[in-house]
Design a protein around this motif. Structure first.
Motif, short mmCIF file in Angstrom:
data_model
loop_
_atom_site.label_atom_id
_atom_site.label_comp_id
_atom_site.label_asym_id
_atom_site.label_seq_id
_atom_site.Cartn_x
_atom_site.Cartn_y
_atom_site.Cartn_z
N MET A 115 0.82 -1.19 0.00
CA MET A 115 0.00 0.00 0.00
C MET A 115 0.87 1.25 0.00
O MET A 115 1.90 1.29 0.68
CB MET A 115 -0.92 -0.01 1.23
CG MET A 115 -1.91 1.10 1.22
SD MET A 115 -1.98 2.13 2.68
CE MET A 115 -0.98 1.42 3.87
N THR A 116 0.50 2.26 -0.78
CA THR A 116 1.26 3.51 -0.81
C THR A 116 0.47 4.68 -0.24
O THR A 116 1.05 5.68 0.14
CB THR A 116 1.70 3.86 -2.24
OG1 THR A 116 0.54 3.99 -3.06
CG2 THR A 116 2.62 2.79 -2.79
N SER A 117 -0.86 4.59 -0.19
CA SER A 117 -1.65 5.68 0.37
C SER A 117 -3.06 5.19 0.66
O SER A 117 -3.59 4.34 -0.04
CB SER A 117 -1.72 6.86 -0.61
OG SER A 117 -2.56 7.88 -0.10
N GLU A 118 -3.66 5.76 1.68
CA GLU A 118 -5.06 5.52 1.99
C GLU A 118 -5.81 6.84 2.10
O GLU A 118 -6.84 6.93 2.75
CB GLU A 118 -5.19 4.70 3.28
CG GLU A 118 -4.71 3.28 3.10
CD GLU A 118 -5.02 2.41 4.30
OE1 GLU A 118 -5.39 2.92 5.37
OE2 GLU A 118 -4.87 1.18 4.17
N VAL A 119 -5.27 7.88 1.45
CA VAL A 119 -5.90 9.20 1.47
C VAL A 119 -6.41 9.52 0.08
O VAL A 119 -5.65 9.53 -0.89
CB VAL A 119 -4.90 10.29 1.94
CG1 VAL A 119 -5.54 11.67 1.86
CG2 VAL A 119 -4.43 10.00 3.35
N LEU A 120 -7.71 9.74 -0.02
CA LEU A 120 -8.31 10.19 -1.27
C LEU A 120 -8.18 11.70 -1.29
O LEU A 120 -8.83 12.41 -0.50
CB LEU A 120 -9.78 9.77 -1.35
CG LEU A 120 -10.55 10.25 -2.57
CD1 LEU A 120 -9.92 9.75 -3.86
CD2 LEU A 120 -12.01 9.82 -2.48
#
Length: 168
Positions: free
Chosen positions: A26-31
């Motif tokens: 995973m690289t990001s969990e921010v939309l």
């Protein structure tokens, strides 16, 4: 209250870190981005000679959610002009992701008309990393896969298309 949720700082967004993660890295969990709009597709050859577009029956839209861009549209031409060789669809609203990891993507032509291609031929679109154009590929049961040529497009040719790709 009665307004939109506004993210006031660039690079910030809706954080989904409380959800479970996939099995990959995973690289990001921010939309942090959402955008929709129109763009102008242009048919050209690889020497940058454009086919004449019929603007009355051509147009395209895009939706960008995070790094994923979906483009759909229709392009109709009035003439081929002096174009020759390989045919490409240009003017994508965002450049494709800039590395070979995730920077390649494809799409399809859902319907086409007035083209100089054999019955049973399919047309697909492919965008390479860092590019703002799609190469058009012709899939034919008897010939196989080849780059679509301007000679296979007629003066009043048209396509309806959809492409999903990643941007930076």
């Amino acid at each position: 209250g009665t307004g939109n949720l506004v993210i006031g700082t660039s690079g910030k967004g809706i954080d989904f870190s409380a959800t479970s993660d996939g099995s990959g890295t995973m690289t990001s969990e921010v939309l942090d981005d959402y955008e929709e709009g129109t763009w102008t597709p242009v048919m050209k050859d690889t020497s940058d000679r454009a086919l004449s577009t019929n603007t009355g029956s051509s147009g395209a839209i895009y939706v960008k959610i995070g790094r994923q861009v979906t483009v759909t549209g229709r392009i109709t031409t009035d003439s081929v002009g002096s174009a020759s060789g390989q045919l490409i669809l240009t003017g994508l609203p965002f450049a494709a992701y800039g590395s070979s990891l995730g920077g390649y993507s494809g799409g399809t032509v859902g319907r086409a008309g007035n083209l100089n291609i054999a019955s049973g031929t399919n047309i697909s679109l492919a965008v390479s990393y860092g590019q703002t154009y799609c190469e058009m590929t012709r899939w034919d049961n008897s010939v196989g896969t080849t780059d679509m040529q301007v000679s296979e497009w007629s003066a009043d040719g048209w396509i309806m298309f959809c492409l999903v790709y990643q941007t930076s």
